[in-house]
Design a protein around this motif. Structure first.
Motif, PDB file in Angstrom:
ATOM      1  N   PRO A  31       4.239   5.162   1.087  1.00  0.00           N
ATOM      2  CA  PRO A  31       3.636   4.358   0.015  1.00  0.00           C
ATOM      3  C   PRO A  31       2.787   3.225   0.601  1.00  0.00           C
ATOM      4  O   PRO A  31       3.037   2.769   1.720  1.00  0.00           O
ATOM      5  CB  PRO A  31       4.850   3.776  -0.726  1.00  0.00           C
ATOM      6  CG  PRO A  31       6.014   4.620  -0.324  1.00  0.00           C
ATOM      7  CD  PRO A  31       5.709   5.112   1.056  1.00  0.00           C
ATOM      8  N   HIS A  32       1.795   2.781  -0.177  1.00  0.00           N
ATOM      9  CA  HIS A  32       1.018   1.632   0.318  1.00  0.00           C
ATOM     10  C   HIS A  32       1.951   0.424   0.435  1.00  0.00           C
ATOM     11  O   HIS A  32       3.033   0.418  -0.122  1.00  0.00           O
ATOM     12  CB  HIS A  32      -0.198   1.361  -0.571  1.00  0.00           C
ATOM     13  CG  HIS A  32       0.107   0.781  -1.915  1.00  0.00           C
ATOM     14  ND1 HIS A  32       0.243   1.539  -3.052  1.00  0.00           N
ATOM     15  CD2 HIS A  32       0.302  -0.506  -2.317  1.00  0.00           C
ATOM     16  CE1 HIS A  32       0.516   0.764  -4.065  1.00  0.00           C
ATOM     17  NE2 HIS A  32       0.569  -0.477  -3.663  1.00  0.00           N
ATOM     18  N   SER A  43       3.107   1.342   4.359  1.00  0.00           N
ATOM     19  CA  SER A  43       2.330   2.022   5.378  1.00  0.00           C
ATOM     20  C   SER A  43       1.779   1.047   6.422  1.00  0.00           C
ATOM     21  O   SER A  43       1.856   1.284   7.628  1.00  0.00           O
ATOM     22  CB  SER A  43       1.191   2.798   4.703  1.00  0.00           C
ATOM     23  OG  SER A  43       0.708   3.795   5.557  1.00  0.00           O
ATOM     24  N   ASP A  46      -3.810   7.860   8.007  1.00  0.00           N
ATOM     25  CA  ASP A  46      -2.972   7.267   6.965  1.00  0.00           C
ATOM     26  C   ASP A  46      -3.399   7.813   5.611  1.00  0.00           C
ATOM     27  O   ASP A  46      -4.573   7.780   5.256  1.00  0.00           O
ATOM     28  CB  ASP A  46      -3.125   5.743   6.998  1.00  0.00           C
ATOM     29  CG  ASP A  46      -2.232   5.074   5.959  1.00  0.00           C
ATOM     30  OD1 ASP A  46      -1.136   5.596   5.696  1.00  0.00           O
ATOM     31  OD2 ASP A  46      -2.649   4.036   5.410  1.00  0.00           O
ATOM     32  N   SER A 100      -2.051   6.675   2.733  1.00  0.00           N
ATOM     33  CA  SER A 100      -1.803   5.673   1.696  1.00  0.00           C
ATOM     34  C   SER A 100      -3.100   4.937   1.365  1.00  0.00           C
ATOM     35  O   SER A 100      -4.158   5.220   1.900  1.00  0.00           O
ATOM     36  CB  SER A 100      -0.775   4.658   2.196  1.00  0.00           C
ATOM     37  OG  SER A 100      -1.406   3.624   2.942  1.00  0.00           O
ATOM     38  N   ASP A 131      -3.586   1.820   2.005  1.00  0.00           N
ATOM     39  CA  ASP A 131      -3.596   0.543   2.718  1.00  0.00           C
ATOM     40  C   ASP A 131      -4.859   0.235   3.516  1.00  0.00           C
ATOM     41  O   ASP A 131      -5.157  -0.929   3.767  1.00  0.00           O
ATOM     42  CB  ASP A 131      -2.379   0.452   3.650  1.00  0.00           C
ATOM     43  CG  ASP A 131      -1.196  -0.190   2.938  1.00  0.00           C
ATOM     44  OD1 ASP A 131      -1.360  -0.617   1.789  1.00  0.00           O
ATOM     45  OD2 ASP A 131      -0.111  -0.240   3.538  1.00  0.00           O
ATOM     46  N   TYR A 139      -4.543  -4.361  -5.167  1.00  0.00           N
ATOM     47  CA  TYR A 139      -3.157  -3.979  -4.868  1.00  0.00           C
ATOM     48  C   TYR A 139      -2.166  -5.130  -5.037  1.00  0.00           C
ATOM     49  O   TYR A 139      -0.978  -4.989  -4.780  1.00  0.00           O
ATOM     50  CB  TYR A 139      -3.072  -3.319  -3.492  1.00  0.00           C
ATOM     51  CG  TYR A 139      -3.790  -1.984  -3.529  1.00  0.00           C
ATOM     52  CD1 TYR A 139      -3.135  -0.850  -4.021  1.00  0.00           C
ATOM     53  CD2 TYR A 139      -5.129  -1.874  -3.171  1.00  0.00           C
ATOM     54  CE1 TYR A 139      -3.807   0.359  -4.130  1.00  0.00           C
ATOM     55  CE2 TYR A 139      -5.808  -0.660  -3.286  1.00  0.00           C
ATOM     56  CZ  TYR A 139      -5.132   0.446  -3.755  1.00  0.00           C
ATOM     57  OH  TYR A 139      -5.790   1.639  -3.879  1.00  0.00           O
ATOM     58  N   SER A 175      -6.312  14.935  -0.410  1.00  0.00           N
ATOM     59  CA  SER A 175      -5.457  14.124   0.466  1.00  0.00           C
ATOM     60  C   SER A 175      -5.074  14.838   1.763  1.00  0.00           C
ATOM     61  O   SER A 175      -5.635  14.530   2.818  1.00  0.00           O
ATOM     62  CB  SER A 175      -4.228  13.608  -0.265  1.00  0.00           C
ATOM     63  OG  SER A 175      -3.629  14.598  -1.065  1.00  0.00           O
TER      64      SER A 175
END
Lengths: 342, 342, 342, 342
Positions: free
Chosen positions: B77-78, B81, B96, B98, B100, B113, B315
């Motif tokens: 999850p962000h 991460s 990555d 996520s 982030d 966020y 993704s």
């Protein structure tokens, strides 16, 4: 050396699935595609999901050149298939996905399909395509008959049990849940989304489904006496996947051990730990079969669950596995990809 | 030489999809899988569809040995991460998945966020992972940020048009239809089958969806001026696939030509013939994108349709494509399999 | 006194929906049902879900006795419908559910439906059946034309806004998500479960959908000048329900107030609190319409969501509402039942 | 005179279904709604499909005034339900939809539900709510226990056959296909759309499902000896509906006649013509049950299909039917509406 492949009847779902499989098969390439009513069209027009591939245009069968073809998949309707295959070059290897060569007995064919077989000589040489049980004969065969998708599912649950005498032969019930793609791309009212989605109903109940012909033939041959199962298919509101829930009388642990032992070296047949159930979601889009065994609260009664993807392991994947054998390739070539989930 | 891969956060849908992709990747093998709450479990327990694979047991990240790992996919999850990546060996290549590292501007990250980024130094070196537009930087990157799946879909429809000045920058509307797997394996009432199936509804309407941060960043950078699109995602009763219906002001033929030209050498981006529409069913389970362009009856108004599979090209497939580049492999390795239909 | 009702074309989905509605209507009873190809069959055979009702056997229209019929619903295909209605007794009240009398201008009919109207005199007397806006005329009408289901949805979102001058008339976009039952019980490949479920695609994109004829007629009449909207329908993998996502330029709060005020006394039109979105799941199986308004992050841009059940409020429920008016009954009689969820 | 109704636990699916039913019930009105975690919210917030109704705000049970309540529906989880009902005024009529009062034997309750019953006195006076078989007792009851939805479906297929001695009591198999709403609005991974849609799997296989407690109790009582059926439920990718496929040993014609005769005066139980199968789509959204009988090819073996809507006839519709009886109303009041199809 890459093998040249033709697909006859490429405009249906099993044809499209064969193209999907060959697209990543390292040792096969497609050199011809037939589609009667859609001759002249590209596969991208018939199946937009195949638009990224460089494929031959659809032709009529009579226009196809088979001189350089190593193997033909025949994905035509039954009755048509026997005529077409009889007219192919006599040395061409053929994997037929129709029902025309599944039954060895002409009388059985006429009983279940409503008219006499017109190619009894071909019928004699055809090998039943349930790979794991006919491997040696398939390797040498000129003509292999793909099994019914429901018939395959039920047999994976039952063959080793019948062979081992592990269950009562007179009390076998196959309650089957079948995804709708098994019915093909045909325009029938009951296959419409508005009719089918959001619910379920049985069809061909009461000993009427044609795949019973295969169950009868195969189970009786294994048992050495007539075996007649009950078989009730249900039409499911999903596209791919068959789940067979098989009720047998026999010791659950012994049933599990028999299946686990029979399939322990099989690359595609996966027997789950005792007590676990199978899900169609766990094999979708793949050539794998999941088999689970659960004991009832009453000793001596057992439920076997078998799940496979009707378009892949139940027809086109099985056909590819057989073609690999017929062409001297490793049986698993191009087939070890994982299921798609979710 | 086969590359050693670790997947952090392997118990979610994008983790499972990475395992699926690597299972048939000729140059990668999985040497480590992490899953915090599910540490100690096998992947077969977490995802029965992967039961046929021989995989490492799920571990906690702090127990993993990265010494022989060539590249790690981070599917956490962000917010989590960024912390985890900061603690990894400094020379480990990371993709990555996520949110982030998608936004380059710390202020933008905080805005969308809701809290400050804790690793601004890493944020600086991260490369935005929309492969076709950041290929050269990705090849050299140590850290690549996978894009939002909706953000990718919209950008494939629009980037070349903005770059070419082919459309009005102040009147872009993205009406998006998103399959539910994009929301992950999270236990939310609106993701239940009983709530979601059989209908549709919008969510995060009115400029509230976080992927707008990516649209703003990317489109403004291309245009050299602020660009703010309208974006309305709708939750769809299917599992995989995103369709973006993009309304633009610009000449339809020119829009089509601009996209066709921009993507003509792209292995995964398929621009359909003018006037054809895209369907999520035509790309499901694959890494391909279908793009269609249709002109409205009023000249100067055009609709662009873009469809991709959110879990694959949106993704994990994108992540794999980027990993291929980072590891010096051909970008398409292991990704050219066909969509699954029906 | 109970009114005697005939349904012409009772073997399609709108016919079945009318039977469902009349089954619990306190002031109506069915005295005749027609179905050309299915004449002689019972409704229980054609629609097993109606098996509990005591209904007339399906007849051919020419065999029906209209002498005691108070009102006929005509649920036949367009082009057929105009011929059949012209042959009915001249004083029989008729609610037509086809497209034949929706457009007042014979040229517009020919443009959108591809051939000249054969009953221009009937066309002149037909009243457009969007109940809330044509109530007084419907009450006095002999022939009421049911609206297109998509056309109804879009109009509920837009009519008050156009009337009030609350939005820019040159920049209206209707992105519509339509359940498959709107296409009827017709055997088309794209309506098969295997083709349609699990994904979405647009159809009739680019100003080609016939319901544009209704939008053009109605919106231009309200505005007093030509109004041409963009309209892109998408085929959805569910059976009932339409969601229109309507993009307009206008102040969001004013848009909401205009709609809320216009519909505040309407029994079936429910404007949600500002900022809430509509879901097709919240109106399924009912005659209600949910309307939501959300402002974009950019002031002056607004999204209106309208959801209704295409078979009920979008066709047969609307028809019943109009029939109630024509027969001097309370408009809501038999229609206040709640949606079915989940 | 209109009866005052309270619903305890109105924020779940059966609660919402009760509200739907009462909305068009001529002799009932809702005076109280409870929802523990959602106390203070309106039903429109919890269930937007009920937004058109004028309903009390959700309260905590302890805040409710029962002084003017004629009957309470209790739609709470089991274990909670027995505590809540014990605390209600002693003369309040109650229809409980939980599992708490279905089993008459405290030991059986503890066996299937894992802890002792805390209200054995209430358990003694509770009447089992399968209306057609307990009508007289229900009419006089203070507390009626709604049956399990699966348990009801299986009993409709089997009770008259067991009573008539028409089948072998030792070989009864119920293979059941259950729509997901039967699991309620609970946040479980296997109920997510992404997990559940597009396939099927069994659950609680092997004699583990709690509804076996009801089968055992009821069938043994009818037979006058212990009867233990096999029961395998499968989770289906649709929201409403249960199909029981019941395998019995007995003459098919006699089975059909026995059921047809037993149910010939029942308003909600519809036995289809011999040889016809039942579909969940034919009863969705209604209080009707469809029952079909098909003979196997082997004489003496028969399949009975029973279909009902789990939320309506399987729980809230049954509850309403029982409440009608308890309140001296006609049993069918407010329940004769037709199924929703498609």
């Amino acid at each position: 050396m890459v093998k040249n492949i033709a697909i006859l009847g490429a405009s249906g779902y099993t044809g499209a699935e064969l193209v999907r499989l060959i697209a990543t098969h390292p040792d096969m390439q497609i050199v011809g595609l037939s589609g009667e009513r859609k001759a002249g069209m590209t596969m991208a027009e018939v199946f937009p999901h195949l638009a990224h591939l460089d494929l031959p245009v659809l032709q009529k069968i009579e226009e196809m050149d088979f001189s350089n073809v190593d193997l033909a998949f025949c994905a035509l309707p039954h009755a048509t298939s026997q005529e077409v295959i009889a007219a192919l070059p006599g040395d061409l290897k053929v994997v037929d996905l129709s029902a025309d060569f599944r039954l060895r007995d002409p009388a059985a064919y006429e009983k279940w399909y409503g008219k006499p077989h017109t190619q009894p000589e071909l019928q004699k040489i055809a090998v039943y395509g349930l790979t794991e049980f006919y491997r040696d004969q398939i390797r040498e065969a000129r003509l292999v008959a793909g099994t019914g998708c429901n018939a395959a599912t039920g047999q994976y649950a039952l063959r080793p049990l019948i062979a081992a005498g592990a269950i009562d032969l007179d009390d076998i019930i196959i309650d089957l849940k079948a995804g709708v793609s098994g019915a093909g791309r045909s325009l029938k009212e009951n296959l419409l989304h508005a009719e089918l989605s959001g619910g379920t109903m049985p069809y061909s109940a009461g000993g009427k489904h044609r795949h019973l012909g295969e169950f009868d033939q195969e189970f009786s041959a294994i048992a050495g006496r007539p075996v007649e199962v009950m078989f009730t298919p249900h039409l499911m509101p999903f596209n791919r996947g068959i789940l067979a829930t098989v009720y047998v009388q026999g010791d659950a642990k012994q049933v599990h051990e028999t299946l686990a032992k029979a399939y322990k070296d099989e690359p595609f047949l996966h027997v789950l730990p005792f007590g676990q159930v199978a899900s169609t979601r766990s094999i979708g889009g793949s050539n794998f079969v999941h088999i689970g065994v659960v004991g009832d609260r009453r000793p001596g009664r057992t439920i076997v669950f078998a799940a496979l993807d009707n378009l892949c392991k139940g027809s086109s994947g099985q056909a590819m596995q057989n073609a690999n054998l017929m062409l001297g390739l490793d049986e698993t070539t191009g087939l070890m990809f994982a299921p798609v989930f979710p």
